[in-house]
Write an enzyme that holds these catalytic residues in place. Sequence first.
Site, mmCIF file in Angstrom:
data_model
loop_
_atom_site.group_PDB
_atom_site.id
_atom_site.type_symbol
_atom_site.label_atom_id
_atom_site.label_comp_id
_atom_site.label_asym_id
_atom_site.label_seq_id
_atom_site.Cartn_x
_atom_site.Cartn_y
_atom_site.Cartn_z
ATOM 1 C CD GLU A 71 29.003 -13.977 14.716
ATOM 2 O OE1 GLU A 71 27.813 -13.631 14.673
ATOM 3 O OE2 GLU A 71 29.941 -13.215 14.414
ATOM 4 C CD GLU A 101 27.690 -9.492 9.749
ATOM 5 O OE1 GLU A 101 26.975 -8.531 9.456
ATOM 6 O OE2 GLU A 101 27.536 -10.165 10.777
HETATM 7 O O1 G3I Z 1 24.977 -1.148 25.248
HETATM 8 C C1 G3I Z 1 23.617 -0.741 25.149
HETATM 9 C C2 G3I Z 1 23.089 -0.474 26.516
HETATM 10 O O2 G3I Z 1 23.772 0.606 27.058
HETATM 11 C C3 G3I Z 1 21.594 -0.217 26.412
HETATM 12 O O3 G3I Z 1 21.062 -0.084 27.689
HETATM 13 C C4 G3I Z 1 20.891 -1.344 25.691
HETATM 14 C C5 G3I Z 1 19.404 -1.066 25.497
HETATM 15 O O4 G3I Z 1 18.843 -1.936 24.554
HETATM 16 O O5 G3I Z 1 21.457 -1.517 24.434
HETATM 17 C C6 G3I Z 1 22.830 -1.854 24.528
HETATM 18 O O6 G3I Z 1 23.367 -2.089 23.279
HETATM 19 C C7 G3I Z 1 22.941 -3.271 22.624
HETATM 20 C C8 G3I Z 1 24.116 -4.203 22.495
HETATM 21 O O7 G3I Z 1 23.747 -5.318 21.707
HETATM 22 C C9 G3I Z 1 24.622 -4.724 23.834
HETATM 23 O O8 G3I Z 1 23.642 -5.476 24.460
HETATM 24 C C10 G3I Z 1 22.444 -2.865 21.256
HETATM 25 O O9 G3I Z 1 21.271 -2.085 21.402
HETATM 26 C C11 G3I Z 1 22.175 -4.067 20.430
HETATM 27 O O10 G3I Z 1 21.910 -3.663 19.101
HETATM 28 C C12 G3I Z 1 23.394 -4.967 20.406
HETATM 29 O O11 G3I Z 1 23.075 -6.115 19.643
HETATM 30 C C13 G3I Z 1 24.180 -6.878 19.218
HETATM 31 C C14 G3I Z 1 24.172 -6.962 17.705
HETATM 32 O O12 G3I Z 1 25.255 -7.784 17.284
HETATM 33 C C15 G3I Z 1 24.331 -5.602 17.067
HETATM 34 O O13 G3I Z 1 23.983 -5.683 15.739
HETATM 35 C C16 G3I Z 1 24.060 -8.272 19.809
HETATM 36 O O14 G3I Z 1 24.224 -8.202 21.216
HETATM 37 C C17 G3I Z 1 25.133 -9.193 19.226
HETATM 38 O O15 G3I Z 1 24.860 -10.504 19.594
HETATM 39 C C18 G3I Z 1 25.107 -9.106 17.701
HETATM 40 O O16 G3I Z 1 26.170 -9.898 17.245
HETATM 41 C C19 G3I Z 1 26.342 -9.976 15.833
HETATM 42 C C20 G3I Z 1 27.821 -10.201 15.579
HETATM 43 O O17 G3I Z 1 28.553 -9.184 16.197
HETATM 44 C C21 G3I Z 1 28.116 -10.285 14.094
HETATM 45 N N1 G3I Z 1 27.319 -11.286 13.467
HETATM 46 C C22 G3I Z 1 25.886 -11.174 13.694
HETATM 47 C C23 G3I Z 1 25.601 -11.149 15.178
HETATM 48 C C24 G3I Z 1 24.121 -11.138 15.436
HETATM 49 O O18 G3I Z 1 23.532 -9.978 14.964
#
Ligand code: G3I
Length: 654
Positions: free
Chosen positions: A414, A305
């Site tokens: 994705e 991105e």
């Molecule tokens: O790891 C912490 C955990 O310790 C905590 O308890 C929990 C509480 O909410 O949060 C956890 O972290 C989260 C992480 O996912 C793991 O679940 C983050 O808050 C959350 O922001 C994160 O979201 C990820 C997101 O990227 C971040 O922007 C999504 O899982 C993931 O599917 C998403 O993937 C992205 C790709 O990498 C790039 N393209 C877009 C796609 C969708 O946004």
Amino acid sequence: MIAGALQRLGERVDRAQKAIQEIYTARTKTLGGAYQASVERRDSNVRRDSASPCPCPCGRNENDGKLATVMRFARPFVSNLRLVGIRRLLTHGLLVVGCSPSPQDVVDDAGRSTTNDADESASEVGTANHEGSGSAADDAGTSASGSISVSDGTATIGDRETEGEASTGDNQAVVDYATLREAAAAAGKRIGVAVRPDLLAVDAEYAAILVREFGDVTPEDSGKWGVLAPTPNTYDWDDMDALVDFAGTVEQAVKGHTFVWHLQTPSWVSESMTADQLNTALRQHIETTLDRYRGRIRAWDVVNEAVNIDTESGYTESVFFNVLGPEYIENAFFWARAADPEIMLIYNEVGIERMGPKSDFTYDMIEDLLARGVPIDGIGFQSHVSTHRYPSETDLRANIRRFADLGLVVNISEVDARTRAVPGNEASRWQAERVAFQQIVGACAVEPGCEAITFWGVTDQYSWLNDDGPEDGLIYDRSYLEKPAYRGVMDGLAGFLPTRGANRLTNADFAAGSEAWSAVGGQLAVGPAQGRVGNAGCVRGRSGATDGIVQDDLLDDLAVGGPLTFSTWVRASASSTVDASLLITETGAEPYEFNVATIVVPSGAWIELNGNLTLGFEVAPTAIGLKVHGPGAGVELCVADVRLQPLSVDTGPR
Ligand code: G3I
């Protein structure tokens, strides 16, 4: 010849099933009691879409329900059940959880009753969907006839007759496979999924689906820099190691994700760093990670991105861009290639699956990088779509082709689909999702330059889309049952694209002059299209972007809603943005515009504008029209060959 081909095909399926059986057995052993517990838990589950605790009259034969559940999990072991019958049998198994339906209780995913006769299903085993040279009717009432040829996992029927217009690949009868993994292998494509390794240890059903259905895995979050190295010079490899180990055990290929992204970057990576410090940190991160997994990971999303056409520069103004300039992109690829010459290096981007300004910017950027020798092997089209609007077949295929022509492999990287944007009940939203997935997967299947499809998660239970409310964006539901989308993916892998029905527009080619068309602002003139065969409708004297050409009276045809594909050819007298919109009036509400497609057109050239969408309504609409508009005042806007066609997929039993 047919018998021989089918036999060879059967042997291949047997070999694949045997391989999966071994893998599955190994995994099951590891999961031990947890796996058994999960099977038992499923026995006591109910169908997730049922209002009552049990969708079929319970208690008729509880053991049958258990048998169906066991069948579902035993699928990889049933090597003599293959091709057409296996899906039908197992689909019935999926619908029976905790109780057994009578034959008339079983409902297929088109909402019709089917029989639940396992013997009947089993009797189909070993036959293709439409076998021989007779004819067969599909759900749309269209018929297929002609000769059948079998090659590489698909049976092709010649001379298929359809009422509407068949999309590419539509004249193929699908030979079904037991798993997506098998279907993808037969199609010569890779099928992958984003994984949360923390779930592998605790959720046996999740692990079982992962192993059974997918050949590739990618860490959803655990390969990101901020997750791996939350503090300077320390790494937490646990989750990433778990995924790579798991994949190694079950012979799945891993794609890493991602070295450089403006999100999930460690907090210690900041704009207070000097360019030297940031370059050093990034280079070390790439080298350390590639070194650790050398020989065990197939590909990496190196940069993710980096493009944002809403900024002045056109780039995402991340810490990397702000401190290092766009050169960080090529440096990341050079460092990755030097650290591991064997691994496939991918540039991954959001919102470029459709043709348009962002895809164009990315294309130009990659073309320039490649011309300067930057080692990029592949491009990822993320494809977080919505059933509300997603790329049409022609759009996605043309986009795949142009990146492939640069020498890149294309990964639809994705995939998921928001379904809530389109009002409707669950069945209609899931059907729209099925059509969208079949469209996307099918486009990849029929384009040689497309190598892989990766779904962004296994089940709706854990999808990141839920962050904004439940979206039901994946192919397994929250109870890990296959949704209709699963069959869309199966059919897409077979190159079986959605079918386009009759055009809903009147006088779509302007052969009858201006009949059914009018101008909003300006004057409508119809005549021979300059530079194209046939007529065009042109609006002159436009006073602004909202002026354009309109066709009203689409209410009767479109009020029912459902998936549609739109396309037209447009020409503007000056380089402009052109939009196609539906103008919808719902009872008691103001008309609103539903954008169908947008494109930037060069001055004076015909260009195709297209897109797919699904319509649904909160309340019954009272008027629906189509408008093409967009360029500024004084720009002449012409359209030709305008189409708005329903999309459908074959929902017949297999
Ligand atoms: O790891 C912490 C955990 O310790 C905590 O308890 C929990 C509480 O909410 O949060 C956890 O972290 C989260 C992480 O996912 C793991 O679940 C983050 O808050 C959350 O922001 C994160 O979201 C990820 C997101 O990227 C971040 O922007 C999504 O899982 C993931 O599917 C998403 O993937 C992205 C790709 O990498 C790039 N393209 C877009 C796609 C969708 O946004």
